[in-house]
Design a protein around this motif. Structure first.
Motif, PDB file in Angstrom:
ATOM      1  N   ARG A   1     -21.476  -4.012 -43.780  1.00 33.51           N
ATOM      2  CA  ARG A   1     -21.081  -4.026 -42.362  1.00 33.51           C
ATOM      3  C   ARG A   1     -20.571  -2.664 -41.922  1.00 33.51           C
ATOM      4  NH1 ARG A   1     -16.817  -8.155 -41.804  1.00 33.51           N
ATOM      5  NH2 ARG A   1     -17.375  -8.978 -43.811  1.00 33.51           N
ATOM      6  N   ARG A   2     -19.741  -2.029 -42.739  1.00 32.77           N
ATOM      7  CA  ARG A   2     -19.214  -0.706 -42.376  1.00 32.77           C
ATOM      8  C   ARG A   2     -20.326   0.330 -42.329  1.00 32.77           C
ATOM      9  NH1 ARG A   2     -14.030  -1.143 -46.252  1.00 32.77           N
ATOM     10  NH2 ARG A   2     -12.758  -2.423 -44.876  1.00 32.77           N
TER      11      ARG A   2
ATOM     12  N   ASP B   1     -23.474  -0.246 -41.649  1.00 29.12           N
ATOM     13  CA  ASP B   1     -24.308  -0.504 -40.476  1.00 29.12           C
ATOM     14  C   ASP B   1     -23.602  -0.083 -39.191  1.00 29.12           C
ATOM     15  OD1 ASP B   1     -26.240  -1.538 -42.104  1.00 29.12           O
ATOM     16  OD2 ASP B   1     -25.687  -3.639 -41.777  1.00 29.12           O
ATOM     17  N   GLN B   2     -22.253  -0.167 -39.141  1.00 32.30           N
ATOM     18  CA  GLN B   2     -21.521   0.249 -37.951  1.00 32.30           C
ATOM     19  C   GLN B   2     -21.540   1.749 -37.792  1.00 32.30           C
ATOM     20  OE1 GLN B   2     -17.615  -1.358 -38.423  1.00 32.30           O
ATOM     21  NE2 GLN B   2     -18.203  -3.409 -37.767  1.00 32.30           N
TER      22      GLN B   2
ATOM     23  N   ARG C   1     -24.043   3.731 -38.257  1.00 31.84           N
ATOM     24  CA  ARG C   1     -25.357   4.201 -37.770  1.00 31.84           C
ATOM     25  C   ARG C   1     -25.446   4.214 -36.278  1.00 31.84           C
ATOM     26  NH1 ARG C   1     -29.367   1.206 -41.995  1.00 31.84           N
ATOM     27  NH2 ARG C   1     -28.518   2.216 -43.814  1.00 31.84           N
TER      28      ARG C   1
END
Length: 144
Positions: free
Chosen positions: A138-139, A141-142, A144
């Motif tokens: 999640r981190r 992907d955030q 990007r």
């Protein structure tokens, strides 16, 4: 030295944000931990007895007595600084899908709209490492 008005406002905002983001942590931080003096007396007696055994073991050249004394001293210090056990009773009631507690099933939280702690995922129990991997993804992907 007292805080300025700006610092007090910022501190209050941080407290509100903490209590809304993680109410369980905020509640834990607000509770005053009172430890009984008996806990410290017992720990002190353990440390003193352990020290006596350590010295006695060194004087008689008996290593096992010295080791027992060291273990007793360590246990006394650990007991003094360990957190007291808490009761295992948790919140009761039904949590609605929107995250609020149903007041008819939980009289302690009878105020309408009061949010409950985040419910655990009911689908499957994941291990510690899988949760860490999920957070990492999640981190990443955030970013990007």
């Amino acid at each position: 030295m007292p805080l300025s008005e700006y610092e007090q406002r910022v501190l209050e905002q941080m407290e509100r944000a903490l209590s809304s983001d993680d109410p369980r942590l905020a509640n834990t931080l607000q509770q005053a931990r009172r430890r009984s003096p008996l806990r410290y007396v017992l720990a002190g007696v353990g440390v003193v007895a352990g020290l006596l055994l350590l010295v006695l073991g060194a004087a008689r050249s008996e290593a096992w007595v010295g080791v027992a004394g060291f273990v007793l001293m360590f246990a006394g210090v650990a007991y003094a600084f360990a957190a007291p056990r808490r009761s295992k009773s948790g919140p009761t009631g039904v949590v609605r899908p929107d995250g609020t507690v149903d007041p008819t099933t939980n009289p302690d939280r009878a105020r309408a709209g009061q949010t409950a702690p985040r419910p655990a995922p009911a689908a499957k129990k994941e291990g510690f490492l899988s949760r860490l991997e999920e957070r990492w993804e999640r981190r990443r992907d955030q970013g990007r």
